[in-house]
Design an enzyme around this catalytic site. Sequence first.
Site, mmCIF file in Angstrom:
data_model
loop_
_atom_site.group_PDB
_atom_site.id
_atom_site.type_symbol
_atom_site.label_atom_id
_atom_site.label_comp_id
_atom_site.label_asym_id
_atom_site.label_seq_id
_atom_site.Cartn_x
_atom_site.Cartn_y
_atom_site.Cartn_z
ATOM 1 N N SER A 134 86.393 -100.646 29.737
ATOM 2 C CA SER A 134 85.953 -101.568 28.682
ATOM 3 C C SER A 134 86.395 -102.971 29.064
ATOM 4 O O SER A 134 87.292 -103.153 29.905
ATOM 5 C CB SER A 134 86.585 -101.167 27.346
ATOM 6 O OG SER A 134 86.449 -102.188 26.386
ATOM 7 N N TYR A 170 94.152 -98.463 22.391
ATOM 8 C CA TYR A 170 92.879 -98.475 23.115
ATOM 9 C C TYR A 170 92.915 -99.469 24.275
ATOM 10 O O TYR A 170 92.567 -99.132 25.411
ATOM 11 C CB TYR A 170 91.750 -98.832 22.153
ATOM 12 C CG TYR A 170 90.375 -98.823 22.792
ATOM 13 C CD1 TYR A 170 89.716 -97.630 23.036
ATOM 14 C CD2 TYR A 170 89.738 -100.018 23.152
ATOM 15 C CE1 TYR A 170 88.456 -97.612 23.620
ATOM 16 C CE2 TYR A 170 88.486 -100.008 23.738
ATOM 17 C CZ TYR A 170 87.845 -98.805 23.970
ATOM 18 O OH TYR A 170 86.599 -98.801 24.559
ATOM 19 N N LYS A 173 92.753 -98.627 28.288
ATOM 20 C CA LYS A 173 91.673 -99.155 29.119
ATOM 21 C C LYS A 173 92.209 -100.021 30.253
ATOM 22 O O LYS A 173 91.621 -100.063 31.347
ATOM 23 C CB LYS A 173 90.673 -99.935 28.258
ATOM 24 C CG LYS A 173 89.879 -99.049 27.303
ATOM 25 C CD LYS A 173 89.116 -97.951 28.039
ATOM 26 C CE LYS A 173 88.269 -97.108 27.111
ATOM 27 N NZ LYS A 173 87.507 -96.053 27.813
#
Length: 264
Positions: free
Chosen positions: A136, A149, A153
């Site tokens: 991402s 998150y 990532k």
Amino acid sequence: MNIVLDILLLVVIIIYSYLESLVKFFIPRRRKSVAGEIVLITGAGHGIGRLTAYEFAKRKSRLVLWDINKVKKEVGDITIVVNNAGAIYPADLLSTKDEEITKTFEVNILGHFWITKALLPSMMKRNHGHIVTVASVCGHGVIPYLIPYCSSKFAAVGFHRALTSELETLGKTGIKTSCLCPVFVNTGFTKNPSTRLWPVLETDVVARSLIDGVLTNKKMIFVPSYINISLILEKFLPERVLAAISRIQNIQFEAVVGHKMKTK
């Protein structure tokens, strides 16, 4: 004397690389065929994974959607793996449950290790394959209320870069690697995302960018592509300017903040 020669060689490589990039900007890259390749895609039941499977199917690849233990016996050695499965729990850190943090890392990065370790030996034996890491833009920059998150990532991007370097060092140049880094994607996992400067992407756009990156052996796939330029500029901008850009960007999505659901 050797260091002087090494520096001169480095300068030549830099000039050549920039000239090569300039040529590739105007001349489309050659696309490889994935017909007949056995492709394993994790998280293929929804969103990016589902449409990526569709893109590979259009190109006559043989798809495996999922159960790694039965797979190798039934279809042979996997030649392309797309580590796509993902987990996200939008919340401030103190509102994020311990099990949600654990799940985020298990799915977003640890799964990449276990799947790649299981499939890499057969690829190395043949010096042929392609490993795709779905990361991402959050693997290059941070967004509040997405600490686990973003962290996972960042780890996924690091996994891709380290794996790429290791394969090159081992001389396994026939095994290609790609890392997909989109901005917000309308998958439904993050509720009501919006930004002023970035688009909210549809899954079909991201899937097409992924397949195009695989076919051209592109190492880092940014969606949209201009995100790469903004990330480079961020490295040279003062903190105050970055904070001002963040305010202008005004990223919003539903998140649990202080144990209450809010739009942030």
